[in-house]
Design an enzyme around this catalytic site. Sequence first.
Site, PDB file in Angstrom:
ATOM      1  N   ASP A  20       3.812   9.522   2.540  1.00 47.96           N
ATOM      2  CA  ASP A  20       2.635   8.598   1.882  1.00 47.96           C
ATOM      3  C   ASP A  20       1.643   9.612   1.474  1.00 47.96           C
ATOM      4  O   ASP A  20       1.115  10.424   1.825  1.00 47.96           O
ATOM      5  CB  ASP A  20       2.309   7.834   3.026  1.00 47.96           C
ATOM      6  CG  ASP A  20       1.394   6.766   2.529  1.00 47.96           C
ATOM      7  OD1 ASP A  20       1.616   6.342   1.353  1.00 47.96           O
ATOM      8  OD2 ASP A  20       0.370   6.293   3.227  1.00 47.96           O
ATOM      9  N   GLU A  41       2.383   6.471  -8.738  1.00 49.17           N
ATOM     10  CA  GLU A  41       1.325   5.748  -8.806  1.00 49.17           C
ATOM     11  C   GLU A  41       0.604   5.732 -10.095  1.00 49.17           C
ATOM     12  O   GLU A  41       0.393   6.709 -10.498  1.00 49.17           O
ATOM     13  CB  GLU A  41       0.466   5.791  -7.685  1.00 49.17           C
ATOM     14  CG  GLU A  41      -0.980   4.985  -7.527  1.00 49.17           C
ATOM     15  CD  GLU A  41      -1.732   4.869  -6.350  1.00 49.17           C
ATOM     16  OE1 GLU A  41      -1.285   5.281  -5.106  1.00 49.17           O
ATOM     17  OE2 GLU A  41      -3.001   4.594  -6.397  1.00 49.17           O
ATOM     18  N   GLY A  46      -3.189  -0.561   0.518  1.00 46.28           N
ATOM     19  CA  GLY A  46      -4.461  -0.917   1.038  1.00 46.28           C
ATOM     20  C   GLY A  46      -4.480  -2.301   1.342  1.00 46.28           C
ATOM     21  O   GLY A  46      -5.359  -3.169   1.338  1.00 46.28           O
TER      22      GLY A  46
HETATM   23  P1  13P Z   1      -4.817   0.417   4.734  1.00 43.67           P
HETATM   24  O1  13P Z   1      -5.020   1.413   5.607  1.00 43.67           O
HETATM   25  O2  13P Z   1      -5.980  -0.098   3.835  1.00 43.67           O
HETATM   26  O3  13P Z   1      -3.973  -0.547   5.348  1.00 43.67           O
HETATM   27  O4  13P Z   1      -3.880   1.048   3.309  1.00 43.67           O
HETATM   28  C1  13P Z   1      -2.650   1.591   3.809  1.00 43.67           C
HETATM   29  C2  13P Z   1      -1.913   2.256   2.587  1.00 43.67           C
HETATM   30  O5  13P Z   1      -2.071   1.942   1.383  1.00 43.67           O
HETATM   31  C3  13P Z   1      -1.270   3.679   2.938  1.00 43.67           C
HETATM   32  O6  13P Z   1      -0.560   4.005   1.870  1.00 43.67           O
END
Ligand code: 13P
Length: 285
Positions: free
Chosen positions: A87, A139, A210
């Site tokens: 990620d 992204e 997010g």
């Molecule tokens: P949150 O921590 O806000 O859930 O976001 C996770 C995210 O987007 C990881 O790439």
Amino acid sequence: MIWRIVLNLVNVNELGLRYDDNWAVGHFNVHNLEFARGVVTAACENRSPAILAVGMLSIKYIGLKPLVAACRAVAEESDVPVAIHIDHSRDVELVRRALELGVTSVMFDGSALPFEENVAKTKEVVAMAHDHGATAEGEVGIVPHGTDPVSEKDMTDPDMAVEFVERTGVDLVAVSLGSIHGMKTAGASLDQDLLRALHQKIKAPLVLHGASGVLDEHVKDAVANGIRKINVNTGLQVACKNALTAQLNASPDSGLLQDFECGIAAIASAVSKKMVLFNSVNKAA
Ligand code: 13P
């Protein structure tokens, strides 16, 4: 590739996502063996595909190799399809090492770079991922962190996103619709008109980052309007921490393994709720 089929360890394209089928796969950030166990337990119980996601802070905390090995070991025991994903990498070399360790999906986050540089680096990562039979996410637009509000200029521009997907060949594209990384309680709403426009123009699966901070009804609408992968991190950390705090306060003399079990159960329960919200229950092939 035989070992991957046997182990139910797949890339994101093999999770069964469809352009017109209104369900999204959950991407759940894992930080240790307990998180991996909690996510895969929920996936098996719900017959839902899932993504075990390894982020940069977790790699700094415990190391890339042990964390990927923990994910692989737990995924081996899954009887539903699971992908292991890197990620928000901004480091092409780290992506290369992760692919060599057997991750099945990678994200290159060039969102803060000038567009041309984002295209060039993402394209390099896509080629590398495809050489390993893995999928790649890029992204366009910026999903901010913490308390930064989302400004109009950070939202994803549809024409730019179309060009990005065409020129890079990404399998999935993360878009900015109003969510913010790291919110501990849900309060953010999404621009559903923008999402519908993106879904209409882009055939690659769209990714929501997010998601912990997004109101449930907006997440549900986002799935109906074309989001196919949803990233959750903070919400799981909150659920685990609350459960551990309650357990430690209620049973200060309990064994540590019993305490960790409460943490795993809280993660599994939080993941199950997300799977229902994302409509991914019973979608495992
Ligand atoms: P949150 O921590 O806000 O859930 O976001 C996770 C995210 O987007 C990881 O790439």
